[in-house]
Design a protein around this motif. Structure first.
Motif, mmCIF file in Angstrom:
data_model
loop_
_atom_site.group_PDB
_atom_site.id
_atom_site.type_symbol
_atom_site.label_atom_id
_atom_site.label_comp_id
_atom_site.label_asym_id
_atom_site.label_seq_id
_atom_site.Cartn_x
_atom_site.Cartn_y
_atom_site.Cartn_z
ATOM 1 N N LEU A 1 -56.653 47.430 112.200
ATOM 2 C CA LEU A 1 -55.511 47.718 113.069
ATOM 3 C C LEU A 1 -54.242 47.900 112.249
ATOM 4 C CD1 LEU A 1 -54.192 47.925 115.889
ATOM 5 C CD2 LEU A 1 -53.951 45.417 115.850
ATOM 6 N N LEU A 2 -53.541 48.997 112.520
ATOM 7 C CA LEU A 2 -52.252 49.284 111.895
ATOM 8 C C LEU A 2 -51.222 49.320 113.017
ATOM 9 C CD1 LEU A 2 -50.881 50.116 109.191
ATOM 10 C CD2 LEU A 2 -51.384 52.484 109.799
ATOM 11 N N ASP A 3 -50.320 48.326 113.059
ATOM 12 C CA ASP A 3 -49.349 48.280 114.152
ATOM 13 C C ASP A 3 -47.936 48.531 113.652
ATOM 14 O OD1 ASP A 3 -48.641 45.945 112.875
ATOM 15 O OD2 ASP A 3 -49.410 44.613 114.416
ATOM 16 N N LEU A 4 -46.977 48.520 114.564
ATOM 17 C CA LEU A 4 -45.598 48.845 114.216
ATOM 18 C C LEU A 4 -45.009 47.881 113.194
ATOM 19 C CD1 LEU A 4 -44.033 49.870 117.646
ATOM 20 C CD2 LEU A 4 -44.366 51.325 115.646
ATOM 21 N N GLU A 5 -45.374 46.617 113.292
ATOM 22 C CA GLU A 5 -44.849 45.636 112.347
ATOM 23 C C GLU A 5 -45.287 45.978 110.933
ATOM 24 O OE1 GLU A 5 -44.303 40.797 112.035
ATOM 25 O OE2 GLU A 5 -45.777 41.643 113.421
ATOM 26 N N THR A 6 -46.535 46.376 110.772
ATOM 27 C CA THR A 6 -47.046 46.767 109.461
ATOM 28 C C THR A 6 -46.373 48.042 108.970
ATOM 29 O OG1 THR A 6 -49.190 45.792 110.025
ATOM 30 C CG2 THR A 6 -49.126 47.294 108.147
ATOM 31 N N VAL A 7 -46.229 49.014 109.875
ATOM 32 C CA VAL A 7 -45.588 50.274 109.508
ATOM 33 C C VAL A 7 -44.164 50.027 109.040
ATOM 34 C CG1 VAL A 7 -44.803 52.502 110.378
ATOM 35 C CG2 VAL A 7 -47.033 51.631 111.060
ATOM 36 N N ALA A 8 -43.424 49.187 109.774
ATOM 37 C CA ALA A 8 -42.028 48.915 109.426
ATOM 38 C C ALA A 8 -41.914 48.271 108.048
ATOM 39 C CB ALA A 8 -41.393 48.020 110.482
ATOM 40 N N ARG A 9 -42.874 47.416 107.707
ATOM 41 C CA ARG A 9 -42.830 46.758 106.389
ATOM 42 C C ARG A 9 -43.011 47.748 105.250
ATOM 43 N NH1 ARG A 9 -46.146 42.541 108.593
ATOM 44 N NH2 ARG A 9 -47.944 43.413 107.499
ATOM 45 N N HIS A 10 -43.655 48.868 105.532
ATOM 46 C CA HIS A 10 -43.907 49.867 104.496
ATOM 47 C C HIS A 10 -42.921 51.026 104.529
ATOM 48 C CE1 HIS A 10 -47.752 47.725 104.500
ATOM 49 N NE2 HIS A 10 -47.947 48.198 103.283
ATOM 50 N N ALA A 11 -41.861 50.888 105.323
ATOM 51 C CA ALA A 11 -40.875 51.968 105.391
ATOM 52 C C ALA A 11 -40.286 52.202 104.008
ATOM 53 C CB ALA A 11 -39.762 51.600 106.367
ATOM 54 N N PRO A 12 -40.163 53.455 103.569
ATOM 55 C CA PRO A 12 -39.702 53.746 102.213
ATOM 56 C C PRO A 12 -38.214 53.513 102.038
ATOM 57 C CG PRO A 12 -39.964 55.774 103.446
ATOM 58 C CD PRO A 12 -40.482 54.670 104.326
ATOM 59 N N VAL A 13 -37.817 53.323 100.807
ATOM 60 C CA VAL A 13 -36.393 53.239 100.475
ATOM 61 C C VAL A 13 -35.778 54.620 100.644
ATOM 62 C CG1 VAL A 13 -34.736 52.736 98.655
ATOM 63 C CG2 VAL A 13 -36.810 51.363 98.847
ATOM 64 N N THR A 14 -34.596 54.672 101.256
ATOM 65 C CA THR A 14 -33.968 55.966 101.543
ATOM 66 C C THR A 14 -33.278 56.521 100.308
ATOM 67 O OG1 THR A 14 -31.904 54.930 102.180
ATOM 68 C CG2 THR A 14 -33.536 55.240 103.908
ATOM 69 N N GLU A 15 -33.045 57.833 100.351
ATOM 70 C CA GLU A 15 -32.238 58.466 99.303
ATOM 71 C C GLU A 15 -30.788 58.062 99.524
ATOM 72 O OE1 GLU A 15 -34.330 59.975 101.250
ATOM 73 O OE2 GLU A 15 -35.795 61.048 100.043
ATOM 74 N N LEU A 16 -30.244 57.304 98.588
ATOM 75 C CA LEU A 16 -28.922 56.717 98.795
ATOM 76 C C LEU A 16 -27.848 57.764 99.028
ATOM 77 C CD1 LEU A 16 -28.996 53.832 96.166
ATOM 78 C CD2 LEU A 16 -29.501 53.742 98.602
#
Length: 423
Positions: free
Chosen positions: A298-313
């Motif tokens: 299972l891949l849920d929103l909490e897991t997805v949010a933890r893997h959100a990439p660092v943005t281009e500053l």
């Protein structure tokens, strides 16, 4: 006064956020009925629950208590999780949210549409004041400006795309993957586009609300009716749930092995291949207990949010500058509007004098022809307009500087007039 109560993925646990999201209709109704609030807009998405309200004073504590009662969550838990923003900061926060700058995946594209729908829903309920109307219209314009002037959205980053990116290690060949989509709402369209961009071709759809057939025809998918759902779950390699529901749509029972010798449709027992379940719902569409079954991940929103990439500053900084400038202009524009009672009082006073003089001139000029009388009246009106231009401009300027009270005091000192308070 403009207020914003924000519960989001950064300061709020997912179970708490899920609880608030599940009770959105009840919370909205309770806030709408509150005598302390002039207007209310509730924004409920997969990563945030926010209330934007207009009131005569800071009622944030009372709002938290009301939400606590309706949602059945302790006040202490809500108070620790909530961010409260007032006036200018509330406006800037909303503009940043609508532009995707506060999302778990910065630059998320779906949020702008969710903000618009929250605005429309509140408008249909009749809970949008003039100030809130301008606020949300400005938020929509700002999000478009950010999209057109920066590259914050050009990377195509969204929760849907990020979830599929995380799934790629489990789905090596999307062309061969059998995908079952649960739900036909806003995220469904984005999910289909993202799947097809990866080459997925075998996509079926089930709608808990019974819209699968019509939706499948529009999007060239295979519909799955309720009687076929269990077989479709067993056959799918990837199951993506993105429906709006208060209770999980899929539970452990939906994936548990059937009794020997029987399946949902054929009556023949057979092994079920490993399956990846992606839950994009808030509240959850899939009960986490399904992972107790062998072969299910299972891949849920909490897991997805933890893997959100660092943005281009650089890109994010440019977008934040646009948001900040829009908030400053919105605040200045609103402050200028606060001088309207002063302007109305001044113009009313001067125009009353003008009308008195015109009446006197008409009585004294009975022997004059109509053309001459008209020329005199036009000249006096032009003179009045020119005399009012400079003080009108100055009063508006004082308002934009947050000095509307000085304009009101000047009106009282010079003409003995008091401006009426705006409703």
């Amino acid at each position: 006064m403009l207020l914003c109560l924000s519960f989001d993925h950064r300061g709020c646990s997912f179970p708490l956020l899920e609880r608030l999201t599940a009770r959105t209709p009840e919370i909205t109704e309770a806030l709408t009925a509150s005598n302390d609030l002039d207007g209310v807009v509730v924004l409920s998405t997969c990563n945030r629950f926010e209330v934007y309200a207009q009131a005569g004073r800071d009622t944030s504590e009372a709002m938290v208590e009301l939400i606590s009662q309706v949602a059945g969550v302790p006040v202490s838990s809500l108070s620790m999780a909530v961010d409260v923003e007032l006036d200018h900061r509330a406006a800037e926060h909303l503009f940043a949210v609508a532009s995707g700058l506060k999302s778990a995946v910065v630059g998320e594209e779906e949020i702008a549409g969710q903000v618009r729908r929250a605005h429309v829903d509140a408008r249909e309920r009749g809970t949008v004041t003039h100030h809130l109307e301008r606020l949300f219209q400005t938020a929509t314009r700002t999000s478009r400006t950010v999209k057109h002037r920066t590259e914050i959205h050009s990377q195509g980053r969204s929760l849907v795309r990020l979830a599929l990116r995380l799934a790629e290690s489990r789905v090596p060949v999307w062309q061969d993957a059998r995908v079952l989509l649960i739900g036909t709402g806003a995220y469904a369209g984005a999910t289909i586009a993202a799947l097809r961009s990866r080459g997925a071709e075998r996509i079926s759809v089930h709608s808990p609300s019974g819209r699968a057939a019509a939706y499948a025809e529009r999007h060239d998918l295979t519909p799955v009716d309720p009687a076929e759902l269990r077989s479709a779950l067993d056959a799918a390699d990837v199951i993506i749930a993105c429906s709006r529901t208060e209770e999980p749509l899929l539970t452990e029972a939906d994936f548990a092995p059937l009794e020997p010798g029987a399946t949902a449709t054929t009556g023949i027992s057979r092994p079920v291949s490993p399956r990846l379940l992606i839950d994009l719902g808030m509240p959850r569409n899939i009960d986490p207990a399904v992972t107790r079954i062998d072969g299910i991940e299972l891949l849920d929103l909490e897991t997805v949010a933890r893997h959100a990439p660092v943005t281009e500053l650089g890109t994010e900084h440019e977008a934040l500058e646009i948001v900040h400038d829009a908030a400053v202009e919105f605040g200045a524009s609103q402050a200028e509007r606060d001088t309207l009672p002063v302007l109305l009082a001044l113009r009313g006073h001067v125009n009353a004098i003008l009308e008195d003089e015109l009446c006197r001139a008409r009585r004294a000029g009975d022997d004059e022809d109509d053309a001459t009388a008209a020329d005199v009246e036009a000249a006096l009106r032009r003179l009045t307009g020119r005399l009012l231009h400079a003080p009108t401009t100055r009063i508006r300027s004082l308002g934009r500087e947050g000095r509307a009270s000085e304009a009101s005091e000047a009106l009282s000192a010079l003409f003995g007039l008091e401006s009426a308070e705006r409703s």
